[in-house]
Design a protein around this motif. Structure first.
Motif, PDB file in Angstrom:
ATOM      1  N   LEU A 137       0.827  -1.213   0.000  1.00 22.65           N
ATOM      2  CA  LEU A 137       0.000   0.000   0.000  1.00 22.65           C
ATOM      3  C   LEU A 137       0.860   1.262   0.000  1.00 22.65           C
ATOM      4  O   LEU A 137       0.563   2.227  -0.706  1.00 22.65           O
ATOM      5  N   LYS A 138       1.942   1.264   0.785  1.00 15.16           N
ATOM      6  CA  LYS A 138       2.852   2.412   0.799  1.00 15.16           C
ATOM      7  C   LYS A 138       3.467   2.617  -0.573  1.00 15.16           C
ATOM      8  O   LYS A 138       3.575   3.745  -1.061  1.00 15.16           O
ATOM      9  N   SER A 139       3.867   1.507  -1.218  1.00 12.67           N
ATOM     10  CA  SER A 139       4.469   1.582  -2.545  1.00 12.67           C
ATOM     11  C   SER A 139       3.466   2.133  -3.563  1.00 12.67           C
ATOM     12  O   SER A 139       3.802   3.016  -4.362  1.00 12.67           O
ATOM     13  N   TYR A 140       2.237   1.590  -3.530  1.00 14.02           N
ATOM     14  CA  TYR A 140       1.198   2.068  -4.441  1.00 14.02           C
ATOM     15  C   TYR A 140       0.889   3.542  -4.192  1.00 14.02           C
ATOM     16  O   TYR A 140       0.668   4.311  -5.137  1.00 14.02           O
ATOM     17  N   ASN A 141       0.875   3.956  -2.937  1.00 14.38           N
ATOM     18  CA  ASN A 141       0.599   5.349  -2.594  1.00 14.38           C
ATOM     19  C   ASN A 141       1.688   6.263  -3.144  1.00 14.38           C
ATOM     20  O   ASN A 141       1.397   7.340  -3.680  1.00 14.38           O
ATOM     21  N   ASN A 142       2.951   5.833  -3.030  1.00 17.00           N
ATOM     22  CA  ASN A 142       4.059   6.621  -3.577  1.00 17.00           C
ATOM     23  C   ASN A 142       3.945   6.740  -5.093  1.00 17.00           C
ATOM     24  O   ASN A 142       4.174   7.815  -5.660  1.00 17.00           O
ATOM     25  N   GLU A 143       3.601   5.627  -5.771  1.00 12.97           N
ATOM     26  CA  GLU A 143       3.419   5.666  -7.223  1.00 12.97           C
ATOM     27  C   GLU A 143       2.285   6.619  -7.600  1.00 12.97           C
ATOM     28  O   GLU A 143       2.396   7.396  -8.551  1.00 12.97           O
ATOM     29  N   LEU A 144       1.198   6.561  -6.850  1.00 16.60           N
ATOM     30  CA  LEU A 144       0.035   7.411  -7.113  1.00 16.60           C
ATOM     31  C   LEU A 144       0.390   8.886  -6.943  1.00 16.60           C
ATOM     32  O   LEU A 144       0.003   9.727  -7.759  1.00 16.60           O
ATOM     33  N   GLU A 145       1.154   9.199  -5.901  1.00 17.08           N
ATOM     34  CA  GLU A 145       1.588  10.584  -5.693  1.00 17.08           C
ATOM     35  C   GLU A 145       2.445  11.066  -6.865  1.00 17.08           C
ATOM     36  O   GLU A 145       2.302  12.201  -7.329  1.00 17.08           O
ATOM     37  N   SER A 146       3.317  10.202  -7.334  1.00 19.38           N
ATOM     38  CA  SER A 146       4.182  10.555  -8.455  1.00 19.38           C
ATOM     39  C   SER A 146       3.368  10.798  -9.730  1.00 19.38           C
ATOM     40  O   SER A 146       3.589  11.785 -10.442  1.00 19.38           O
ATOM     41  N   VAL A 147       2.416   9.906 -10.004  1.00 15.01           N
ATOM     42  CA  VAL A 147       1.565  10.055 -11.189  1.00 15.01           C
ATOM     43  C   VAL A 147       0.710  11.321 -11.077  1.00 15.01           C
ATOM     44  O   VAL A 147       0.549  12.058 -12.054  1.00 15.01           O
ATOM     45  N   ASN A 148       0.173  11.589  -9.888  1.00 17.66           N
ATOM     46  CA  ASN A 148      -0.630  12.806  -9.690  1.00 17.66           C
ATOM     47  C   ASN A 148       0.193  14.063  -9.924  1.00 17.66           C
ATOM     48  O   ASN A 148      -0.305  15.045 -10.482  1.00 17.66           O
ATOM     49  N   HIS A 149       1.459  14.039  -9.504  1.00 18.03           N
ATOM     50  CA  HIS A 149       2.333  15.186  -9.739  1.00 18.03           C
ATOM     51  C   HIS A 149       2.524  15.408 -11.241  1.00 18.03           C
ATOM     52  O   HIS A 149       2.443  16.545 -11.735  1.00 18.03           O
ATOM     53  N   VAL A 150       2.757  14.328 -11.983  1.00 14.39           N
ATOM     54  CA  VAL A 150       2.932  14.425 -13.438  1.00 14.39           C
ATOM     55  C   VAL A 150       1.644  14.954 -14.083  1.00 14.39           C
ATOM     56  O   VAL A 150       1.686  15.845 -14.946  1.00 14.39           O
ATOM     57  N   LEU A 151       0.497  14.429 -13.670  1.00 10.25           N
ATOM     58  CA  LEU A 151      -0.778  14.880 -14.231  1.00 10.25           C
ATOM     59  C   LEU A 151      -1.033  16.360 -13.942  1.00 10.25           C
ATOM     60  O   LEU A 151      -1.523  17.096 -14.802  1.00 10.25           O
ATOM     61  N   ARG A 152      -0.682  16.789 -12.730  1.00  6.60           N
ATOM     62  CA  ARG A 152      -0.873  18.200 -12.377  1.00  6.60           C
ATOM     63  C   ARG A 152      -0.017  19.085 -13.282  1.00  6.60           C
ATOM     64  O   ARG A 152      -0.473  20.116 -13.776  1.00  6.60           O
ATOM     65  N   GLU A 153       1.231  18.655 -13.504  1.00  6.64           N
ATOM     66  CA  GLU A 153       2.115  19.423 -14.386  1.00  6.64           C
ATOM     67  C   GLU A 153       1.557  19.467 -15.813  1.00  6.64           C
ATOM     68  O   GLU A 153       1.601  20.510 -16.473  1.00  6.64           O
ATOM     69  N   LEU A 154       1.033  18.345 -16.304  1.00  4.33           N
ATOM     70  CA  LEU A 154       0.458  18.323 -17.650  1.00  4.33           C
ATOM     71  C   LEU A 154      -0.763  19.226 -17.757  1.00  4.33           C
ATOM     72  O   LEU A 154      -1.010  19.822 -18.814  1.00  4.33           O
ATOM     73  N   ALA A 155      -1.507  19.336 -16.667  1.00  3.29           N
ATOM     74  CA  ALA A 155      -2.732  20.143 -16.687  1.00  3.29           C
ATOM     75  C   ALA A 155      -2.445  21.643 -16.664  1.00  3.29           C
ATOM     76  O   ALA A 155      -3.267  22.426 -17.137  1.00  3.29           O
ATOM     77  N   ILE A 156      -1.296  22.066 -16.150  1.00  6.55           N
ATOM     78  CA  ILE A 156      -1.040  23.506 -16.016  1.00  6.55           C
ATOM     79  C   ILE A 156       0.048  24.040 -16.957  1.00  6.55           C
ATOM     80  O   ILE A 156       0.336  25.222 -16.939  1.00  6.55           O
TER      81      ILE A 156
END
Length: 171
Positions: A137-156
């Motif tokens: 779960l910690k690993s998946y959470n870290n991956e999710l945070e990383s993907v969310n950061h990339v998506l946020r950058e793509l959105a702005i």
């Protein structure tokens, strides 16, 4: 599971150590025995056991002190305390100190030993599975945070120039 779960049996009575060792070996567990709590602690420190079965009253260090030291070294180890009918109050003390369960000697039914150890083995297995799941779960959470950061950058940012876009300035 039983072939990986090593058991340490600690008792100052050789005959009791032999009975427990024989029953648990027949059940498929690798068993190590120790005549004193001090000897058991040395073996435990060298390579922690999943399960410790210890008499509560022994010369030198007693079973409660051994229980506390084992738990301090390796919290996930399950400890089963052996007590006599006369000292049932000490079993309650052991449970409060973190023991998983207790056995009363003399043993009226040898199968009771196997049943208590099987329950403790299940608890060890569940604790290990729980630890593995938490790590996943910690690993998946870290991956999710990383993907969310990339998506946020793509959105702005503008895809071509990399400059901030209208959405960024609106926020």
């Amino acid at each position: 599971m039983s072939e990986r779960m090593r058991i340490l049996v600690v008792d100052d009575e050789e005959s009791l150590r032999e009975v427990l060792s024989e029953v648990l070996t027949d059940d498929g567990y690798p068993v190590t025995t120790a005549a004193t709590a001090e000897e058991a602690l040395v073996a435990f420190e060298a390579d922690p056991f999943s399960l410790v079965i210890s008499d509560i009253r022994m010369p030198g260090m007693d079973g409660i002190t051994l229980l506390e030291r084992v738990k301090a070294l390796h919290e996930e180890t399950q400890v089963i305390i052996i007590t006599s009918h006369a000292s049932l109050d000490s079993a309650v003390t052991a449970l409060r100190a973190g023991a998983y369960d207790y056995l009363i000697k003399p043993f009226e039914d040898i199968n009771l030993i196997s049943a208590v150890v099987a329950r403790a083995a299940d608890k060890v297995r569940l604790v290990i599975e729980n630890r593995v799941l938490v790590e996943k779960l910690k690993s998946y959470n870290n991956e999710l945070e990383s993907v969310n950061h990339v998506l946020r950058e793509l959105a702005i940012r503008d895809g071509l120039t990399g400059l901030y876009n209208h959405r960024y300035f609106q926020e």
